[in-house]
Design a protein around this motif. Structure first.
Motif, short mmCIF file in Angstrom:
data_model
loop_
_atom_site.label_atom_id
_atom_site.label_comp_id
_atom_site.label_asym_id
_atom_site.label_seq_id
_atom_site.Cartn_x
_atom_site.Cartn_y
_atom_site.Cartn_z
N ALA A 16 -14.36 13.47 12.84
CA ALA A 16 -15.35 14.01 11.91
C ALA A 16 -14.73 14.21 10.52
O ALA A 16 -15.33 13.84 9.51
N LEU A 17 -13.54 14.77 10.50
CA LEU A 17 -12.87 15.00 9.21
C LEU A 17 -12.56 13.69 8.50
O LEU A 17 -12.68 13.59 7.27
N LYS A 18 -12.23 12.68 9.25
CA LYS A 18 -11.96 11.37 8.66
C LYS A 18 -13.24 10.81 8.02
O LYS A 18 -13.22 10.30 6.89
N ALA A 19 -14.36 10.94 8.72
CA ALA A 19 -15.64 10.47 8.17
C ALA A 19 -16.06 11.30 6.96
O ALA A 19 -16.59 10.77 5.98
N ILE A 20 -15.80 12.60 7.01
CA ILE A 20 -16.13 13.49 5.89
C ILE A 20 -15.28 13.11 4.67
O ILE A 20 -15.78 13.08 3.54
N ASP A 21 -14.02 12.82 4.89
CA ASP A 21 -13.16 12.42 3.77
C ASP A 21 -13.69 11.16 3.10
O ASP A 21 -13.63 11.03 1.87
N ALA A 22 -14.25 10.24 3.88
CA ALA A 22 -14.85 9.03 3.31
C ALA A 22 -16.06 9.40 2.45
O ALA A 22 -16.24 8.84 1.36
N MET A 23 -16.86 10.35 2.91
CA MET A 23 -18.01 10.81 2.12
C MET A 23 -17.54 11.44 0.81
O MET A 23 -18.13 11.21 -0.24
N LEU A 24 -16.47 12.22 0.89
CA LEU A 24 -15.98 12.92 -0.29
C LEU A 24 -15.30 11.98 -1.28
O LEU A 24 -15.25 12.28 -2.47
N ARG A 25 -14.77 10.86 -0.80
CA ARG A 25 -14.22 9.87 -1.74
C ARG A 25 -15.35 9.30 -2.61
O ARG A 25 -15.15 9.03 -3.79
N ALA A 26 -16.53 9.15 -2.02
CA ALA A 26 -17.68 8.65 -2.78
C ALA A 26 -18.22 9.70 -3.74
O ALA A 26 -18.66 9.38 -4.84
N ASP A 27 -18.19 10.97 -3.32
CA ASP A 27 -18.70 12.06 -4.15
C ASP A 27 -17.92 13.33 -3.81
O ASP A 27 -18.28 14.06 -2.88
N PRO A 28 -16.86 13.63 -4.56
CA PRO A 28 -16.01 14.79 -4.26
C PRO A 28 -16.72 16.14 -4.34
O PRO A 28 -16.21 17.12 -3.83
N LYS A 29 -17.89 16.17 -4.97
CA LYS A 29 -18.62 17.44 -5.10
C LYS A 29 -19.87 17.47 -4.22
O LYS A 29 -20.81 18.21 -4.50
N ASP A 30 -19.86 16.72 -3.15
CA ASP A 30 -20.98 16.69 -2.21
C ASP A 30 -20.95 17.97 -1.37
O ASP A 30 -20.12 18.13 -0.47
N ALA A 31 -21.86 18.89 -1.68
CA ALA A 31 -21.87 20.20 -1.00
C ALA A 31 -22.10 20.06 0.50
O ALA A 31 -21.51 20.81 1.28
N VAL A 32 -22.91 19.11 0.90
CA VAL A 32 -23.17 18.90 2.33
C VAL A 32 -21.88 18.48 3.03
O VAL A 32 -21.51 19.03 4.07
N ALA A 33 -21.18 17.52 2.45
CA ALA A 33 -19.92 17.04 3.05
C ALA A 33 -18.87 18.15 3.06
O ALA A 33 -18.15 18.32 4.05
N LEU A 34 -18.78 18.90 1.98
CA LEU A 34 -17.80 19.99 1.93
C LEU A 34 -18.12 21.06 2.97
O LEU A 34 -17.22 21.60 3.62
N ASN A 35 -19.41 21.35 3.15
CA ASN A 35 -19.80 22.32 4.17
C ASN A 35 -19.45 21.81 5.56
O ASN A 35 -18.92 22.56 6.39
N LEU A 36 -19.74 20.53 5.82
CA LEU A 36 -19.40 19.95 7.12
C LEU A 36 -17.89 19.97 7.36
O LEU A 36 -17.43 20.15 8.49
N LYS A 37 -17.13 19.79 6.30
CA LYS A 37 -15.67 19.89 6.41
C LYS A 37 -15.28 21.29 6.89
O LYS A 37 -14.43 21.45 7.76
N GLY A 38 -15.93 22.29 6.33
CA GLY A 38 -15.69 23.66 6.78
C GLY A 38 -16.07 23.87 8.23
O GLY A 38 -15.37 24.53 8.99
N VAL A 39 -17.19 23.29 8.63
CA VAL A 39 -17.63 23.39 10.03
C VAL A 39 -16.58 22.78 10.95
O VAL A 39 -16.23 23.36 11.99
#
Length: 104
Positions: A16-39
Motif C-alpha cells: 500500500a505504501l509503495k502504491a501511495i508513494d507512486a500517487m505522491l510522485r504525481a502530486d506531492p500535495k494529494d491530501a487523500v494519498a497523504l491521509n492513506l499513507k497515515g492509515v
C-alpha cells in the motif's frame, strides 16, 4: 486509489505504501494519498509516521475531514482529549453543519 485500498484491505501495508508513494510522485500535495499513507503507517503501528502523514494531509488541505478525524482518533488513543476536541472544533468552525464532525 483502488490498488491502495486493496492492499490496505489485505493488510499488505508495505505494498500500500509503495502504491501511495507512486500517487505522491504525481502530486506531492494529494491530501487523500497523504491521509492513506497515515492509515497505512497507523496500521503498521508506527504512530510517528502516521501522525506526520495526517498532518501533511491537513497542510495540503486544511478542510480535509478524514485527516482531522484520524488525528483526533490518535489524540484520543493517546489520552489527549483536549487536542481531539480542538480538531473537531476547527472543522466545525469552517463547516458548522458538518455532521461527521458533530458526531465524533
Amino acid at each position: 486509489l483502488l490498488l491502495v485500498r486493496f492492499h490496505l484491505f489485505n493488510r499488505d501495508f508495505d505494498a500500500a505504501l509503495k502504491a501511495i508513494d507512486a500517487m505522491l510522485r504525481a502530486d506531492p500535495k494529494d491530501a487523500v494519498a497523504l491521509n492513506l499513507k497515515g492509515v497505512a503507517y497507523r496500521a503498521k503501528n508506527d504512530p510517528k509516521q502516521a501522525r506526520a502523514a495526517f498532518q501533511a494531509a491537513l497542510a495540503a488541505n486544511p478542510a480535509y475531514l478524514p485527516a482531522s478525524q484520524n488525528l483526533a482518533r490518535m489524540d484520543v488513543q493517546g489520552k489527549d482529549f483536549a487536542a481531539a476536541e480542538g480538531r473537531f472544533k476547527e472543522v466545525l468552525a469552517r463547516e458548522p453543519k458538518n455532521e461527521a464532525a458533530m458526531i465524533e
